[in-house]
Design a protein around this motif. Sequence first.
Motif, short mmCIF file in Angstrom:
data_model
loop_
_atom_site.label_atom_id
_atom_site.label_comp_id
_atom_site.label_asym_id
_atom_site.label_seq_id
_atom_site.Cartn_x
_atom_site.Cartn_y
_atom_site.Cartn_z
N GLN A 317 -7.60 -20.40 -23.71
CA GLN A 317 -8.39 -21.05 -22.65
C GLN A 317 -7.61 -20.88 -21.37
OE1 GLN A 317 -11.18 -23.00 -22.52
NE2 GLN A 317 -11.74 -22.78 -24.67
N ARG A 318 -7.89 -19.81 -20.62
CA ARG A 318 -6.99 -19.54 -19.51
C ARG A 318 -7.68 -19.67 -18.15
NH1 ARG A 318 -6.14 -13.46 -18.40
NH2 ARG A 318 -7.75 -13.67 -16.85
N PRO A 319 -6.91 -20.03 -17.16
CA PRO A 319 -7.50 -20.06 -15.81
C PRO A 319 -7.66 -18.64 -15.28
CG PRO A 319 -5.17 -20.65 -15.73
CD PRO A 319 -5.50 -20.45 -17.18
N PHE A 320 -8.35 -18.51 -14.18
CA PHE A 320 -8.43 -17.24 -13.45
C PHE A 320 -7.00 -16.95 -12.96
CE2 PHE A 320 -9.09 -14.71 -9.61
CZ PHE A 320 -10.11 -13.83 -9.99
N CYS A 321 -6.46 -15.77 -13.33
CA CYS A 321 -5.04 -15.51 -13.07
C CYS A 321 -4.82 -14.46 -11.99
CB CYS A 321 -4.36 -15.01 -14.35
SG CYS A 321 -4.21 -16.29 -15.59
N VAL A 322 -4.01 -14.84 -11.01
CA VAL A 322 -3.68 -13.94 -9.91
C VAL A 322 -2.17 -13.75 -9.87
CG1 VAL A 322 -3.85 -13.55 -7.41
CG2 VAL A 322 -5.61 -14.91 -8.57
N GLY A 323 -1.74 -12.49 -9.84
CA GLY A 323 -0.30 -12.22 -9.73
C GLY A 323 0.01 -11.46 -8.47
N PHE A 324 1.29 -11.29 -8.24
CA PHE A 324 1.76 -10.51 -7.09
C PHE A 324 2.61 -9.36 -7.61
CE2 PHE A 324 0.80 -12.51 -2.99
CZ PHE A 324 0.09 -13.60 -3.45
N ALA A 325 2.66 -8.31 -6.82
CA ALA A 325 3.54 -7.19 -7.19
C ALA A 325 4.22 -6.70 -5.93
CB ALA A 325 2.72 -6.07 -7.81
N ALA A 326 5.54 -6.76 -5.94
CA ALA A 326 6.31 -6.22 -4.81
C ALA A 326 6.83 -4.87 -5.25
CB ALA A 326 7.46 -7.17 -4.48
N GLU A 327 6.41 -3.83 -4.57
CA GLU A 327 6.78 -2.48 -4.98
C GLU A 327 7.40 -1.73 -3.81
OE1 GLU A 327 6.42 -1.79 -8.07
OE2 GLU A 327 4.96 -3.28 -8.71
N THR A 328 8.29 -0.80 -4.12
CA THR A 328 8.90 -0.01 -3.04
C THR A 328 8.15 1.30 -2.83
OG1 THR A 328 10.44 0.89 -4.64
CG2 THR A 328 11.25 -0.92 -3.25
N ASP A 329 7.44 1.77 -3.87
CA ASP A 329 6.73 3.04 -3.72
C ASP A 329 5.54 3.07 -4.69
OD1 ASP A 329 9.33 3.33 -5.45
OD2 ASP A 329 7.85 4.70 -6.32
N ASP A 330 4.63 4.00 -4.43
CA ASP A 330 3.45 4.18 -5.29
C ASP A 330 2.80 2.83 -5.62
OD1 ASP A 330 1.72 5.88 -6.41
OD2 ASP A 330 3.02 6.61 -8.01
N VAL A 331 2.59 2.04 -4.55
CA VAL A 331 2.21 0.63 -4.71
C VAL A 331 0.97 0.43 -5.59
CG1 VAL A 331 1.44 -1.42 -3.41
CG2 VAL A 331 3.25 0.02 -2.49
N GLU A 332 -0.09 1.19 -5.30
CA GLU A 332 -1.36 0.94 -6.00
C GLU A 332 -1.25 1.21 -7.50
OE1 GLU A 332 -4.81 2.23 -3.99
OE2 GLU A 332 -6.14 1.46 -5.55
N ALA A 333 -0.63 2.34 -7.84
CA ALA A 333 -0.55 2.71 -9.26
C ALA A 333 0.29 1.70 -10.04
CB ALA A 333 0.05 4.11 -9.39
N TYR A 334 1.46 1.33 -9.48
CA TYR A 334 2.32 0.36 -10.19
C TYR A 334 1.65 -1.00 -10.30
CZ TYR A 334 6.40 3.45 -10.40
OH TYR A 334 7.25 4.47 -10.70
N ALA A 335 0.99 -1.40 -9.20
CA ALA A 335 0.36 -2.73 -9.20
C ALA A 335 -0.78 -2.79 -10.21
CB ALA A 335 -0.15 -3.07 -7.80
N GLU A 336 -1.59 -1.75 -10.27
CA GLU A 336 -2.71 -1.74 -11.21
C GLU A 336 -2.19 -1.74 -12.65
OE1 GLU A 336 -5.67 -2.50 -11.00
OE2 GLU A 336 -6.61 -1.72 -12.81
N HIS A 337 -1.12 -1.01 -12.88
CA HIS A 337 -0.50 -1.01 -14.21
C HIS A 337 -0.04 -2.43 -14.56
CE1 HIS A 337 1.78 0.33 -17.65
NE2 HIS A 337 2.86 -0.23 -17.14
N LYS A 338 0.61 -3.08 -13.58
CA LYS A 338 1.11 -4.45 -13.80
C LYS A 338 -0.04 -5.40 -14.08
CE LYS A 338 4.96 -5.10 -11.73
NZ LYS A 338 5.97 -5.23 -10.68
N ARG A 339 -1.13 -5.24 -13.33
CA ARG A 339 -2.30 -6.11 -13.54
C ARG A 339 -2.80 -6.01 -14.97
NH1 ARG A 339 -7.68 -6.55 -13.60
NH2 ARG A 339 -8.10 -4.31 -13.59
N ARG A 340 -2.84 -4.76 -15.46
CA ARG A 340 -3.37 -4.55 -16.81
C ARG A 340 -2.43 -5.06 -17.88
NH1 ARG A 340 -7.85 -1.25 -17.19
NH2 ARG A 340 -8.51 -0.51 -15.14
N ILE A 341 -1.14 -4.70 -17.78
CA ILE A 341 -0.26 -5.13 -18.88
C ILE A 341 -0.06 -6.64 -18.91
CG2 ILE A 341 1.01 -2.97 -19.40
CD1 ILE A 341 3.29 -4.11 -17.69
N LYS A 342 -0.17 -7.29 -17.76
CA LYS A 342 -0.01 -8.75 -17.75
C LYS A 342 -1.34 -9.46 -18.00
CE LYS A 342 4.04 -8.82 -14.73
NZ LYS A 342 5.11 -9.79 -14.54
N GLY A 343 -2.41 -8.71 -18.04
CA GLY A 343 -3.73 -9.29 -18.32
C GLY A 343 -4.27 -10.14 -17.20
#
Length: 405
Positions: A317-343
């Motif tokens: 039973q989870r709330p709507f989850c929002v995370g942050f990603a601080a990246e030094t390069d290739d921001v979109e690809a790393y962030a989208e990967h992080k979004r998926r693996i963290k659910g």
Amino acid sequence: MPSLRGRRVLLGITAGIAAYKGAELARLLVKAGAEVQVVMTPSATEFIGPLTLQAITAREVRQSLFDAAHEAAMGHIELARWADVVLIAPATADVIAQLAWGTARDLLTTVCLASEAPLVVAPAMNQAMWRHAATRDNVAALLRRGVDIVGPAEGEQACGDVGPGRMVEPVEIVAALGARFGGGRLAGRRVLLTAGPTREALDPVRFLGNRSSGKMGFALADALVGQGADVVLVAGPVALPTPRGVERVDVESAQQMYDAVFAHVAQADIFIACAAVADYRAANVADKKIKKDGTETLTVELVRNPDIVASVAALPQRPFCVGFAAETDDVEAYAEHKRRIKGLDMIAANQVGAALGFEADDNALLVLWEGGREALENQPKPRLATRLVDLIVERFDAQTTAQDS
Ligand code: C5P
């Protein structure tokens, strides 16, 4: 009584006899839950004393554009940004003319010109002035620009005339404001968020930390309250004041942050992980100060900390989850990967490096969700937070509607 909980109302009082009703208006706004900052034109103070309004609103009344002390604390531009809504009551024929022409000759009209907040105007003037063609044109110009004009009412006037021009009663002005701005898009919703860094102790005096200032998370908490949410802010060690209306839980380590989040998560509709959580902590915390005598190198064994946002996102039973990603390069690809693996439902990514992100007052974000993205350009963190909250509300509403149908 409508709710204006968490709403920041900049109340402009101009020089009409109805200014004396400003005290009652301010009192009702405060009673409705609004935070009220009064700005008076210099001649309005002839009709009502600023001290009266200061006592009611618990904020010093602002009067002058050229006040070095006030400008240093909250300058006119910050004042303009601070407001969720600007209400001018009573509004004289002169201030209406100034608004129509876009002049900025005093603090109030300057703030109006600099503010993107909605403007509500309650006119009060002699009936002949109200009917004058110049006033009619000025009012028409304001209406065309989307300004809300509340009133005026008809009746007996202070000057003895009878006709339109009386300021509508304070209770009706508050009702009009409540109808337009009450509630907020997150009224009745609970939001839990983390902010700031964590400190992982090595011994009683030393710790591993990071450069997060907490500014973004605190700005988000403030923006969420502005939308009517009940906000619990789990904060790592930061030197920031608690935003009004926010329940703050102070923690130091990642484990304490995890525990505080899990103590509150069951009630949350939305969880926002803005904290820069240490990935590792010392396997053993020394109970006495570590000595350097005779040792050229020091090895500290680190163990993984729990991933707070991923653990919340994994709840049945989870709330709507929002995370942050601080990246030094290739921001979109790393962030989208992080979004998926963290659910996560949404991730806000920013590029970090020299003078970007951490500790800065401005930031830019790339926000990603399933099937969508939006780039929020570089801007002050409070403004950025408002934009991000708008996006969160949109996605949250879309998901809630989809689940309900
Ligand atoms: O994996 P990374 O640390 O880059 O992920 C950042 C996101 O995950 C942020 O939203 C941060 O608050 C969250 N996080 C967390 N618990 C951790 C590490 C990161 O909630 N232990």
